[in-house]
Design a protein around this motif. Structure first.
Motif, PDB file in Angstrom:
ATOM      1  N   ILE A  56     -66.332  78.891  -8.210  1.00 29.01           N
ATOM      2  CA  ILE A  56     -66.757  80.225  -8.645  1.00 29.01           C
ATOM      3  C   ILE A  56     -68.269  80.397  -8.740  1.00 29.01           C
ATOM      4  N   ALA A  57     -69.017  79.297  -8.684  1.00 29.72           N
ATOM      5  CA  ALA A  57     -70.473  79.376  -8.835  1.00 29.72           C
ATOM      6  C   ALA A  57     -71.098  80.293  -7.795  1.00 29.72           C
ATOM      7  N   GLY A  58     -71.971  81.168  -8.264  1.00 26.77           N
ATOM      8  CA  GLY A  58     -72.764  81.976  -7.350  1.00 26.77           C
ATOM      9  C   GLY A  58     -72.044  83.141  -6.693  1.00 26.77           C
ATOM     10  N   GLN A  59     -70.794  83.388  -7.096  1.00 29.98           N
ATOM     11  CA  GLN A  59     -70.117  84.553  -6.535  1.00 29.98           C
ATOM     12  C   GLN A  59     -70.702  85.821  -7.153  1.00 29.98           C
ATOM     13  N   ASN A  60     -70.423  86.938  -6.525  1.00 29.86           N
ATOM     14  CA  ASN A  60     -70.941  88.222  -6.985  1.00 29.86           C
ATOM     15  C   ASN A  60     -70.507  88.520  -8.428  1.00 29.86           C
ATOM     16  N   GLU A  61     -71.443  88.930  -9.251  1.00 28.90           N
ATOM     17  CA  GLU A  61     -71.179  89.144 -10.675  1.00 28.90           C
ATOM     18  C   GLU A  61     -70.098  90.201 -10.930  1.00 28.90           C
ATOM     19  N   THR A  62     -70.195  91.297 -10.195  1.00 26.77           N
ATOM     20  CA  THR A  62     -69.215  92.373 -10.369  1.00 26.77           C
ATOM     21  C   THR A  62     -67.820  91.888  -9.981  1.00 26.77           C
ATOM     22  N   TYR A  63     -67.768  91.121  -8.890  1.00 20.88           N
ATOM     23  CA  TYR A  63     -66.492  90.562  -8.443  1.00 20.88           C
ATOM     24  C   TYR A  63     -65.928  89.610  -9.503  1.00 20.88           C
ATOM     25  N   LEU A  64     -66.786  88.734 -10.020  1.00 20.39           N
ATOM     26  CA  LEU A  64     -66.336  87.757 -11.020  1.00 20.39           C
ATOM     27  C   LEU A  64     -65.773  88.457 -12.250  1.00 20.39           C
ATOM     28  N   LEU A  65     -66.493  89.455 -12.736  1.00 22.68           N
ATOM     29  CA  LEU A  65     -66.045  90.170 -13.936  1.00 22.68           C
ATOM     30  C   LEU A  65     -64.690  90.828 -13.677  1.00 22.68           C
ATOM     31  N   GLN A  66     -64.559  91.408 -12.488  1.00 26.58           N
ATOM     32  CA  GLN A  66     -63.281  92.062 -12.142  1.00 26.58           C
ATOM     33  C   GLN A  66     -62.137  91.048 -12.130  1.00 26.58           C
ATOM     34  N   GLN A  67     -62.395  89.850 -11.605  1.00 24.02           N
ATOM     35  CA  GLN A  67     -61.334  88.834 -11.553  1.00 24.02           C
ATOM     36  C   GLN A  67     -60.934  88.400 -12.966  1.00 24.02           C
ATOM     37  N   LEU A  68     -61.950  88.245 -13.834  1.00 25.03           N
ATOM     38  CA  LEU A  68     -61.655  87.839 -15.213  1.00 25.03           C
ATOM     39  C   LEU A  68     -60.790  88.905 -15.892  1.00 25.03           C
ATOM     40  N   GLN A  69     -61.175  90.158 -15.704  1.00 21.02           N
ATOM     41  CA  GLN A  69     -60.403  91.255 -16.315  1.00 21.02           C
ATOM     42  C   GLN A  69     -58.989  91.300 -15.753  1.00 21.02           C
ATOM     43  N   ASP A  70     -58.883  91.109 -14.439  1.00 21.94           N
ATOM     44  CA  ASP A  70     -57.572  91.216 -13.799  1.00 21.94           C
ATOM     45  C   ASP A  70     -56.653  90.051 -14.168  1.00 21.94           C
ATOM     46  N   ILE A  71     -57.243  88.857 -14.310  1.00 22.92           N
ATOM     47  CA  ILE A  71     -56.414  87.708 -14.696  1.00 22.92           C
ATOM     48  C   ILE A  71     -55.965  87.882 -16.142  1.00 22.92           C
ATOM     49  N   LYS A  72     -56.874  88.364 -16.984  1.00 25.59           N
ATOM     50  CA  LYS A  72     -56.510  88.579 -18.386  1.00 25.59           C
ATOM     51  C   LYS A  72     -55.419  89.640 -18.516  1.00 25.59           C
TER      52      LYS A  72
END
Ligand code: HEC
Length: 107
Positions: A56-72
């Motif tokens: 996950i290192a260095g991936q797009n911030e907006t994408y990362l946040l979306q994945q965290l929200q979606d997994i939660k």
């Protein structure tokens, strides 16, 4: 059905996550360890404990946040995300934002 290969580790990870659930720090680096992300994704966020787990290192911030929200929320739901969803119950919106910023800033 995906089976977590180290049930003991998973239990320990879940307990550790619960025990720090009340922490209110918004420091992404501290949260990455405190919320046990490090256990599955690795200290540098690109050396996961299982090859199938994402780097996950260095991936797009907006994408990362979306994945965290979606997994939660369960919007991103599959046999793999199930192991992470348990941890996400103790991660607030504010903490997800701090984590996304931190991980996106890694090389
Ligand atoms: C128990 C192991 C485990 C823990 C703990 C864990 N993750 Fe994950 N994570 C996974 C797995 C497995 C996936 C892949 C899920 C999927 O494919 O849907 C994943 C996916 C992700 C993704 C999406 C990556 C992508 O390329 O789309 C991000 C971002 C992420 N994790 C960040 C975190 C953060 C931040 C934490 C700490 C709050 C954390 N993870 C804790 C196992 C874990």
């Amino acid at each position: 059905m995906f089976k977590f290969p180290k049930a003991g580790l998973f239990a320990a990870v879940t307990l550790a996550a619960l025990s720090v659930g009340a922490a209110h720090a918004a420091d992404g680096a501290a949260l990455y360890t405190a919320k046990t992300c490090v256990a599955c994704h690795g200290a540098d966020a690109k050396t996961p404990i299982l090859p199938a787990y994402p780097k996950i290192a260095g991936q797009n911030e907006t994408y990362l946040l979306q994945q965290l929200q979606d997994i939660k929320s369960g919007a991103r739901s599959n046999a793999m995300s199930a192991v992470m969803k348990a941890v996400m119950t103790s991660v607030s919106d504010e903490e997800m934002a701090a984590l996304a910023t931190y991980v996106a800033g890694l090389k």
